[in-house]
Design an enzyme around this catalytic site. Structure first.
Site, PDB file in Angstrom:
ATOM      1  N   HIS A   1      -5.783  -0.354   2.485  1.00 53.74           N
ATOM      2  CA  HIS A   1      -5.494   0.560   1.372  1.00 53.74           C
ATOM      3  C   HIS A   1      -5.968   1.981   1.711  1.00 53.74           C
ATOM      4  O   HIS A   1      -5.246   2.954   1.479  1.00 53.74           O
ATOM      5  CB  HIS A   1      -6.244   0.133   0.104  1.00 53.74           C
ATOM      6  CG  HIS A   1      -5.834  -1.183  -0.476  1.00 53.74           C
ATOM      7  ND1 HIS A   1      -6.731  -2.180  -0.777  1.00 53.74           N
ATOM      8  CD2 HIS A   1      -4.615  -1.671  -0.822  1.00 53.74           C
ATOM      9  CE1 HIS A   1      -6.098  -3.215  -1.296  1.00 53.74           C
ATOM     10  NE2 HIS A   1      -4.797  -2.942  -1.322  1.00 53.74           N
TER      11      HIS A   1
ATOM     12  N   ARG B   1       3.357  -4.153   5.199  1.00 50.84           N
ATOM     13  CA  ARG B   1       2.626  -4.756   6.318  1.00 50.84           C
ATOM     14  C   ARG B   1       3.562  -5.489   7.266  1.00 50.84           C
ATOM     15  O   ARG B   1       3.413  -5.442   8.467  1.00 50.84           O
ATOM     16  CB  ARG B   1       1.586  -5.756   5.793  1.00 50.84           C
ATOM     17  CG  ARG B   1       0.411  -5.114   5.141  1.00 50.84           C
ATOM     18  CD  ARG B   1      -0.397  -6.124   4.393  1.00 50.84           C
ATOM     19  NE  ARG B   1       0.384  -6.709   3.323  1.00 50.84           N
ATOM     20  CZ  ARG B   1      -0.100  -7.404   2.316  1.00 50.84           C
ATOM     21  NH1 ARG B   1      -1.377  -7.645   2.253  1.00 50.84           N
ATOM     22  NH2 ARG B   1       0.685  -7.883   1.374  1.00 50.84           N
TER      23      ARG B   1
ATOM     24  N   SER C   1      -6.277  -8.130   0.176  1.00 50.93           N
ATOM     25  CA  SER C   1      -7.461  -8.366  -0.670  1.00 50.93           C
ATOM     26  C   SER C   1      -7.710  -9.865  -0.797  1.00 50.93           C
ATOM     27  O   SER C   1      -8.861 -10.312  -0.798  1.00 50.93           O
ATOM     28  CB  SER C   1      -7.255  -7.763  -2.055  1.00 50.93           C
ATOM     29  OG  SER C   1      -7.071  -6.378  -1.970  1.00 50.93           O
TER      30      SER C   1
ATOM     31  N   LYS D   1      -2.377 -11.760 -12.168  1.00 47.53           N
ATOM     32  CA  LYS D   1      -3.379 -12.427 -11.326  1.00 47.53           C
ATOM     33  C   LYS D   1      -4.762 -12.217 -11.936  1.00 47.53           C
ATOM     34  O   LYS D   1      -5.074 -11.121 -12.394  1.00 47.53           O
ATOM     35  CB  LYS D   1      -3.402 -11.788  -9.916  1.00 47.53           C
ATOM     36  CG  LYS D   1      -2.099 -11.852  -9.172  1.00 47.53           C
ATOM     37  CD  LYS D   1      -2.253 -11.158  -7.822  1.00 47.53           C
ATOM     38  CE  LYS D   1      -1.337  -9.967  -7.663  1.00 47.53           C
ATOM     39  NZ  LYS D   1      -1.552  -9.138  -6.504  1.00 47.53           N
TER      40      LYS D   1
HETATM   41  O1  PNS Z   1      -1.650  -4.438  -5.171  1.00 49.37           O
HETATM   42  P1  PNS Z   1      -0.479  -5.126  -5.813  1.00 49.37           P
HETATM   43  O2  PNS Z   1      -0.967  -6.253  -6.701  1.00 49.37           O
HETATM   44  O3  PNS Z   1       0.536  -5.573  -4.804  1.00 49.37           O
HETATM   45  O4  PNS Z   1       0.233  -4.025  -6.757  1.00 49.37           O
HETATM   46  C1  PNS Z   1       1.342  -4.367  -7.560  1.00 49.37           C
HETATM   47  C2  PNS Z   1       1.737  -3.227  -8.520  1.00 49.37           C
HETATM   48  C3  PNS Z   1       0.521  -2.733  -9.303  1.00 49.37           C
HETATM   49  C4  PNS Z   1       2.312  -2.078  -7.751  1.00 49.37           C
HETATM   50  C5  PNS Z   1       2.828  -3.803  -9.466  1.00 49.37           C
HETATM   51  O5  PNS Z   1       2.417  -5.041  -9.953  1.00 49.37           O
HETATM   52  C6  PNS Z   1       3.112  -2.883 -10.661  1.00 49.37           C
HETATM   53  O6  PNS Z   1       3.617  -1.800 -10.515  1.00 49.37           O
HETATM   54  N1  PNS Z   1       2.779  -3.375 -11.890  1.00 49.37           N
HETATM   55  C7  PNS Z   1       2.969  -2.654 -13.130  1.00 49.37           C
HETATM   56  C8  PNS Z   1       4.097  -3.264 -13.956  1.00 49.37           C
HETATM   57  C9  PNS Z   1       5.436  -2.753 -13.433  1.00 49.37           C
HETATM   58  O7  PNS Z   1       5.747  -1.603 -13.592  1.00 49.37           O
HETATM   59  N2  PNS Z   1       6.184  -3.633 -12.723  1.00 49.37           N
HETATM   60  C10 PNS Z   1       7.357  -3.221 -11.961  1.00 49.37           C
HETATM   61  C11 PNS Z   1       8.657  -3.401 -12.689  1.00 49.37           C
HETATM   62  S1  PNS Z   1       9.212  -5.033 -12.521  1.00 49.37           S
END
Ligand code: PNS
Length: 162
Positions: free
Chosen positions: A17, A90, A128, A41
């Site tokens: 990150h 990744r 993570s 999660k």
């Molecule tokens: O580190 P992560 O868990 O891969 O991050 C995921 C994240 C935070 C980018 C994603 O879950 C997110 O944007 N969540 C907010 C809700 C949303 O806007 N979802 C996308 C539309 S389906």
């Protein structure tokens, strides 16, 4: 002025990150590291702990802000007048999900684009979840996360077990 958002769960933040954050500041004037509050999660660290961890690690950069967000990422992007979202890729296995989310986001809010940075090779395997897995068995996580948060991770996992 370009403002970018780097969203994620950061549970906990890893060197992968931090590498993306560092590189994002070269393509955006200002970066908001946006920590998701309401992930499906179950997180190891609370939202306040995750925000503090990142804020402490990034305190030397005046072009980076760390904030929490809930709800839709595009709403947060709109409220903060961001030009683009940054995500790290990744491996090809990340691609399908990331493509779907970025297309969804752009359909909901056409002003927002997603820029993908390919993860530096040394962090290509890192996540993570893997850090938590290794730490839960008492393994060495010093190659994966900054020294300042290593004990916090072991402590949390220990308390979770009690
Ligand atoms: O580190 P992560 O868990 O891969 O991050 C995921 C994240 C935070 C980018 C994603 O879950 C997110 O944007 N969540 C907010 C809700 C949303 O806007 N979802 C996308 C539309 S389906």
């Amino acid at each position: 002025m370009t403002r970018a958002i780097y969203p994620g769960s950061f549970d906990p933040v890893t060197f992968g990150h931090l590498d993306i954050i560092e590189r994002s500041t070269k393509i955006a004037d200002e970066l908001i590291v946006a920590v998701l509050t309401n992930s499906a999660k179950k997180s190891l660290f609370s939202i306040d702990e995750r925000v503090k961890m990142l804020s402490d690690l990034l305190s030397g950069h005046d072009n980076i802000r760390v904030e929490s967000f809930g709800g839709l990422l595009v709403d947060f992007a709109k409220e903060n007048d961001a030009s683009f979202i940054v995500r790290g890729l990744r491996a090809v296995t990340d691609f399908e999900y990331e493509l779907q989310i970025s297309q969804m986001n752009r359909t909901i809010y056409s002003e927002i684009d997603t820029i993908f940075l390919t993860t530096s090779l040394e962090y290509a395997y890192l996540s993570s979840s893997i850090v938590k897995e290794v730490a839960s068995y008492g393994g060495d996580i010093s190659h994966f996360v900054p020294e300042s948060i290593i004990d916090m991770i072991y402590d949390k996992l220990r308390k979770q077990r009690i």
